[in-house]
Design an enzyme around this catalytic site. Structure first.
Site, PDB file in Angstrom:
ATOM      1  N   GLY A  24       0.819  -1.206   0.000  1.00  0.00           N
ATOM      2  CA  GLY A  24       0.000   0.000   0.000  1.00  0.00           C
ATOM      3  C   GLY A  24       0.857   1.261   0.000  1.00  0.00           C
ATOM      4  CG  ASP A  50      -6.128 -12.251   3.346  1.00  0.00           C
ATOM      5  OD1 ASP A  50      -6.491 -11.317   4.088  1.00  0.00           O
ATOM      6  OD2 ASP A  50      -6.891 -12.811   2.537  1.00  0.00           O
ATOM      7  CG  ASP A 124      -8.810  11.872   9.512  1.00  0.00           C
ATOM      8  OD1 ASP A 124      -8.292  10.896   8.939  1.00  0.00           O
ATOM      9  OD2 ASP A 124      -9.454  12.745   8.897  1.00  0.00           O
ATOM     10  CE1 TYR A 147     -10.255   3.426   6.679  1.00  0.00           C
ATOM     11  CE2 TYR A 147     -10.804   5.731   7.026  1.00  0.00           C
ATOM     12  CZ  TYR A 147      -9.858   4.722   6.921  1.00  0.00           C
ATOM     13  OH  TYR A 147      -8.530   5.019   7.067  1.00  0.00           O
ATOM     14  CE  LYS A 151      -7.670   1.932  10.377  1.00  0.00           C
ATOM     15  NZ  LYS A 151      -6.553   0.974  10.150  1.00  0.00           N
ATOM     16  CD1 TRP A 172      -7.445  14.394   5.679  1.00  0.00           C
ATOM     17  CD2 TRP A 172      -6.930  16.352   4.737  1.00  0.00           C
ATOM     18  NE1 TRP A 172      -8.528  15.227   5.814  1.00  0.00           N
ATOM     19  CE2 TRP A 172      -8.247  16.432   5.245  1.00  0.00           C
ATOM     20  CE3 TRP A 172      -6.381  17.466   4.125  1.00  0.00           C
ATOM     21  CZ2 TRP A 172      -9.031  17.590   5.133  1.00  0.00           C
ATOM     22  CZ3 TRP A 172      -7.155  18.631   4.016  1.00  0.00           C
ATOM     23  CH2 TRP A 172      -8.463  18.678   4.500  1.00  0.00           C
TER      24      TRP A 172
END
Length: 316
Positions: A24, A50, A124, A147, A151, A172
């Site tokens: 990623g 995974d 955030d 999401y 998280k 961000w």
């Protein structure tokens, strides 16, 4: 302490680093900065590790820890694996939960058994976005998206499963790998005469280069058992901006006229997942742990376009 450009790692040749989610955006940067500096670096992508498969996770952590210690290295795990497609998560919350919650918990359990410190990345989006001052790690959470909920559940699962686990929230994020706002603005600057960007969402733009350097510094503290007292930390480039201000800064940095960027309201561009109106994260706990503050987001953007300019421009 001085603001970081790319801070040093204490005793880097004694550290072994495992980075789930290594393909990623952040995982690639961690691998790039750690490769050749640490004693051992392994950054598997989801095809190799995974996190939804608990046996796969257990085997990976066991093998990593054993290899590290056989080579007199001190292992640490930085978990960059996540379902980060905010809008897609609204339609597939079970998949998001399997990665962001269950996968994170499995990793924490495996690390606890093998006595390997864990740094888990979060977001955030665990906050509701209604504040008007920077969020502290201890502030009340209230995610408004699938999401964010998954998280937050992952944070709680990690902290409950392992005594030596830390959550690092950021925001961000952009960098050389993957799709991100900076890449989009650079592309649109070359395609359109005018670009419209929301100006009523405020946050902290964060370059993966500086974020990765901060996480590696934290990893160095953990292998020395100089553990931060706070188990939830915030790590972003300093300062704040609206997406509109961020876009104008990107245009200015690449030599495009920032006046080509026009402001609009969030309501003009409805999305499946609501965006936080305010998501600036306070670095107070990070700084109190003795970790180097990250530089201002504008300076980081200039550095990113210098270091990763070709990738951010879609040329490499």
């Amino acid at each position: 302490m001085t603001e970081r450009e790319a801070g040093p790692i204490t005793g880097p040749d004694e550290i072994a680093l495992l980075v789930p989610g290594g393909r990623g955006q952040l995982g690639r940067e961690l691998h790039r900065r750690a490769q050749g500096r640490l004693g051992l670096v392994h950054a598997p992508g989801s095809g190799e590790l995974d996190v939804r498969d608990e046996q796969d996770v257990t085997d990976a952590v066991d093998s990593f820890a054993e290899t590290a210690r056989d080579n007199n290295l001190r292992p640490v795990v930085v978990n960059a694996a996540a379902h980060t497609a905010v809008d897609a998560a609204e339609g597939e919350p079970e998949r998001a939960a399997a990665i962001n919650e269950a996968g994170a918990a499995a990793l924490a359990r495996a690390c606890a058994v093998r006595r390997v410190p864990l740094v888990h990345l979060s977001t955030d989006y665990v906050f509701d976005g209604t504040a008007d001052v920077p969020y502290e790690p201890s502030d009340e959470t209230g995610p408004r998206t699938a999401y964010g909920r998954t998280k937050l559940a992952g944070e709680r699962a990690v902290l409950a499963a392992a005594d030596r686990a830390w959550v690092v929230r950021t925001s961000w994020v952009y960098g050389a790998g993957g799709g991100n706002f900076v890449k989009t603005m650079v592309r649109l600057a070359g395609e359109r005469e005018r670009v419209t960007v929301v100006d009523d969402q405020v946050g902290g733009p964060t370059w993966t280069g500086d974020l990765a350097a901060g996480l590696l510094e934290l990893a160095g503290l953990l292998v020395e058992r100089r553990d931060p007292a706070d188990r939830v930390l915030h790590c972003t480039n300093s300062g704040r901006a609206s997406w509109y201000e961020f876009a104008r800064a990107v245009f200015a940095e690449i030599g495009a006229d920032p006046d080509r960027v026009l402001p609009c309201a969030t309501a003009d561009f409805p999305r499946p997942a609501p965006r936080p109106a305010y998501s600036v994260l306070s670095p107070r706990a990070w700084n109190a742990a003795g970790l180097s503050p990250l530089r201002d987001w504008r300076s980081a953007l200039a550095a990113a376009l210098e270091v990763d300019g070709a990738a951010l421009r879609g040329e490499g």
